[in-house]
Design a protein around this motif. Structure first.
Motif, PDB file in Angstrom:
ATOM      1  N   TYR A  12      43.199  45.244  45.286  1.00  0.00           N
ATOM      2  CA  TYR A  12      43.164  44.065  44.410  1.00  0.00           C
ATOM      3  C   TYR A  12      41.824  43.323  44.430  1.00  0.00           C
ATOM      4  O   TYR A  12      41.641  42.355  43.687  1.00  0.00           O
ATOM      5  CB  TYR A  12      44.293  43.103  44.782  1.00  0.00           C
ATOM      6  CG  TYR A  12      45.668  43.691  44.598  1.00  0.00           C
ATOM      7  CD1 TYR A  12      46.229  43.822  43.330  1.00  0.00           C
ATOM      8  CD2 TYR A  12      46.416  44.131  45.684  1.00  0.00           C
ATOM      9  CE1 TYR A  12      47.490  44.374  43.156  1.00  0.00           C
ATOM     10  CE2 TYR A  12      47.677  44.681  45.523  1.00  0.00           C
ATOM     11  CZ  TYR A  12      48.212  44.795  44.251  1.00  0.00           C
ATOM     12  OH  TYR A  12      49.458  45.334  44.084  1.00  0.00           O
ATOM     13  N   LYS A  62      38.711  40.993  44.841  1.00  0.00           N
ATOM     14  CA  LYS A  62      38.430  39.590  45.126  1.00  0.00           C
ATOM     15  C   LYS A  62      39.612  38.670  44.887  1.00  0.00           C
ATOM     16  O   LYS A  62      39.594  37.506  45.308  1.00  0.00           O
ATOM     17  CB  LYS A  62      37.231  39.133  44.296  1.00  0.00           C
ATOM     18  CG  LYS A  62      35.971  39.925  44.582  1.00  0.00           C
ATOM     19  CD  LYS A  62      34.851  39.551  43.644  1.00  0.00           C
ATOM     20  CE  LYS A  62      33.694  40.522  43.793  1.00  0.00           C
ATOM     21  NZ  LYS A  62      34.060  41.883  43.317  1.00  0.00           N
ATOM     22  N   SER A  63      40.654  39.165  44.204  1.00  0.00           N
ATOM     23  CA  SER A  63      41.849  38.347  43.987  1.00  0.00           C
ATOM     24  C   SER A  63      42.498  37.960  45.315  1.00  0.00           C
ATOM     25  O   SER A  63      43.021  36.847  45.457  1.00  0.00           O
ATOM     26  CB  SER A  63      42.861  39.107  43.124  1.00  0.00           C
ATOM     27  OG  SER A  63      42.321  39.405  41.860  1.00  0.00           O
ATOM     28  N   LEU A 108      40.344  35.203  46.795  1.00  0.00           N
ATOM     29  CA  LEU A 108      40.574  33.970  46.049  1.00  0.00           C
ATOM     30  C   LEU A 108      41.898  33.332  46.462  1.00  0.00           C
ATOM     31  O   LEU A 108      41.984  32.105  46.628  1.00  0.00           O
ATOM     32  CB  LEU A 108      40.567  34.261  44.549  1.00  0.00           C
ATOM     33  CG  LEU A 108      40.768  33.060  43.608  1.00  0.00           C
ATOM     34  CD1 LEU A 108      39.689  32.012  43.840  1.00  0.00           C
ATOM     35  CD2 LEU A 108      40.765  33.533  42.156  1.00  0.00           C
ATOM     36  N   SER A 114      35.887  29.267  45.991  1.00  0.00           N
ATOM     37  CA  SER A 114      36.799  29.756  44.952  1.00  0.00           C
ATOM     38  C   SER A 114      36.067  29.946  43.630  1.00  0.00           C
ATOM     39  O   SER A 114      36.260  30.952  42.933  1.00  0.00           O
ATOM     40  CB  SER A 114      37.957  28.765  44.767  1.00  0.00           C
ATOM     41  OG  SER A 114      38.673  28.594  45.973  1.00  0.00           O
ATOM     42  N   LEU A 152      35.507  33.493  41.515  1.00  0.00           N
ATOM     43  CA  LEU A 152      35.872  33.644  40.103  1.00  0.00           C
ATOM     44  C   LEU A 152      34.675  34.078  39.275  1.00  0.00           C
ATOM     45  O   LEU A 152      34.777  34.979  38.425  1.00  0.00           O
ATOM     46  CB  LEU A 152      36.417  32.321  39.567  1.00  0.00           C
ATOM     47  CG  LEU A 152      37.879  32.006  39.865  1.00  0.00           C
ATOM     48  CD1 LEU A 152      38.221  30.581  39.420  1.00  0.00           C
ATOM     49  CD2 LEU A 152      38.803  33.001  39.151  1.00  0.00           C
ATOM     50  N   SER A 162      33.830  37.729  39.881  1.00  0.00           N
ATOM     51  CA  SER A 162      34.784  38.623  39.218  1.00  0.00           C
ATOM     52  C   SER A 162      34.497  38.736  37.732  1.00  0.00           C
ATOM     53  O   SER A 162      34.512  39.826  37.160  1.00  0.00           O
ATOM     54  CB  SER A 162      36.208  38.112  39.446  1.00  0.00           C
ATOM     55  OG  SER A 162      36.538  38.121  40.811  1.00  0.00           O
TER      56      SER A 162
END
Length: 465
Positions: A331, A333-334, A337, A453, A457, A460
């Motif tokens: 998954y 960098k989710s 995060l 965070s 984002l 990504s």
């Protein structure tokens, strides 16, 4: 080599990372007791953490190269022996100055012994799958050391074994260190040395002077009302940084091995990973500092109980790292995060739960446990994010840069967040002031995590486009 013999040598090698991590975390919870024992100041409490980190960060890359040049076994044993002696001096210190000098020597010696411990693993486990497994165990030992350190750091100062029991948090290193030196001398085998090239002692000294000139006035200057010398040192740190950068570039031009090779910074993932890690590590140890002081001095909770609370955080970290780390490859960098969001949410609950002298013990344990889950979700992936696309021939240098920045960020976070916290405490200190100080410092840490965070984002989205 027989399997049990491999494991024995592996555990000897792991003693370096175990002691270095233990010594960092065991201090966090014991800081108020140490301050009382040495008649120290709030700034002295920050320096107990920072001096260790400055020594470690300044010589970490040099320590790794010293093993290649002189022999990893020799450097490992020398580093372990000096670390043990420095621990003895820490335990016998009669003043803040003596203690922080010994802590600085501890940090330098750790920078030389830790890289050698890890370097023995490939030779012990040449099979790649087995090696990956042992590296995972190596990381678990470091995580376990952090949990044990937090527990002992809270428990030992409350024991009545000697008149100032806090000294035992350093003295327990002595028998462990002596045992590691004796077993290492007998069982570790020397690895081949590389006598080509020179390691960058001058670069290490310049980095140490730069960090000291920047972080020392941030801590001591606030304590003394920002005298002229503190401002001068801050300006000097900028000059020293430019000299350090110029010296590193000069070394590359002359074909030498610099402490930090700027070529790695051309990699997008590496640049963004370092930036994300910078803001994350500003929070890591500053969190322990302000929560330790607030729990013990602000909320009147004993050192032993504080240690138990931090074990809740450590357990959350270990559990999350075991469960979520395998999900990073799927998954990406989710997962990271999600970890930062959990940490932010937990800190918001910290502001509610830690704002009352009658706070429920259960609620304190729960918010610390949830915070640990957030840490364990994001922390193991940070190095992967930074180094995943680095070419193999630059991996050693790049990982050294990452680890050095990690330690610098930790020291800077202790100076900045700790500075905000202690600046809100007037003299004489009133109990009511701790709540305000804690809120300001925790809000600053929340701000750092919001930046983490946002960068995750951004990274990504930029990868998708």
């Amino acid at each position: 080599m027989k399997k049990y013999r491999k494991w024995s040598v592996f555990l000897i090698a792991c003693s370096a990372i175990f002691l270095s991590v233990l010594d960092l975390f065991i201090v966090n919870v014991a800081l108020p007791s140490i301050k009382t024992g040495i008649n120290g100041t709030d700034a002295d409490m920050q320096f107990i953490i920072v001096m260790y980190i400055i020594g470690y960060a300044s010589f970490l890359i040099t320590g790794g190269r010293a093993g290649e040049y002189f022999g990893k076994k020799k450097v490992f044993l020398a580093g372990m022996l000096i670390f043990t002696l420095a621990s003895l001096f820490c335990g016998l210190s009669q003043s803040a100055t003596q203690l922080n000098v010994a802590r600085f020597i501890q940090g330098i010696s750790a920078a030389f012994m830790v890289p050698q411990g890890m370097a023995f693993i490939p030779g012990l486990f040449p099979d790649q799958k087995e090696r990956i497994k042992m590296l995972g165990i190596y990381g678990s030992i470091a995580g376990t050391a952090s949990v044990i350190g937090q527990f002992l750091g809270g428990l030992i100062p409350d024991l009545e074994i000697i008149s100032q029991s806090w000294r035992l948090i350093f003295l327990i290193n002595v028998p462990i260190g002596i045992t590691a030196v004796m077993l290492g001398f007998k069982y570790l085998k020397e690895l081949p040395v590389k006598t080509t090239g020179k390691f960058d002692f001058i670069g290490s000294l310049l980095l140490m002077l730069t960090l000291t000139a920047f972080i020392y006035p941030l801590i001591q200057g606030r304590e003394l009302g920002w005298p002229i010398w503190s401002i001068t040192l801050l300006l000097l740190s900028g000059v020293l940084l430019l000299v350090f950068i110029y010296y590193q570039q000069l070394g590359v031009g002359m074909g030498k091995l610099p402490l930090i090779n700027s070529g790695s910074f051309k990699n997008f993932d590496f640049r963004m990973g370092l930036l994300i890690s910078l803001f994350y590590y500003l929070v890591q140890d500053s969190y322990f500092l302000i929560n330790t002081v607030n729990l013990q001095r602000g909320m009147g909770i004993s050192s032993a109980r504080t240690g138990i609370y931090f074990v809740c955080q450590g357990l959350g970290y270990v559990m999350a790292s075991m469960f979520f780390t395998p999900l990073v490859t799927r998954y990406g960098k989710s997962v990271s995060l999600a970890g930062s969001v959990i940490m932010i949410t937990a800190l918001l609950f910290h502001l509610i739960v830690f704002n009352s002298n009658a706070a429920s013990q259960l609620y304190i344990g729960i918010v610390l446990f949830v915070y640990g889950i957030g840490c364990g979700t994001i922390l193991p992936s940070l190095m992967t994010i930074s180094l995943k696309s680095i070419p193999e021939d630059k991996m050693g240098t790049s990982s050294g840069i990452y680890l050095t920045l990690q330690q610098i960020s930790v020291a800077l976070g202790v100076a900045l967040v700790g500075g905000i916290f202690f600046s809100k405490l007037q003299h004489p200190v009133l109990i009511s002031q701790f709540s305000v100080a804690y809120q300001w410092a925790t809000l600053l840490n929340i701000g750092f995590l919001i930046v983490v965070s946002a960068l995750l984002l951004l990274m990504s989205k930029m990868k998708q486009t």
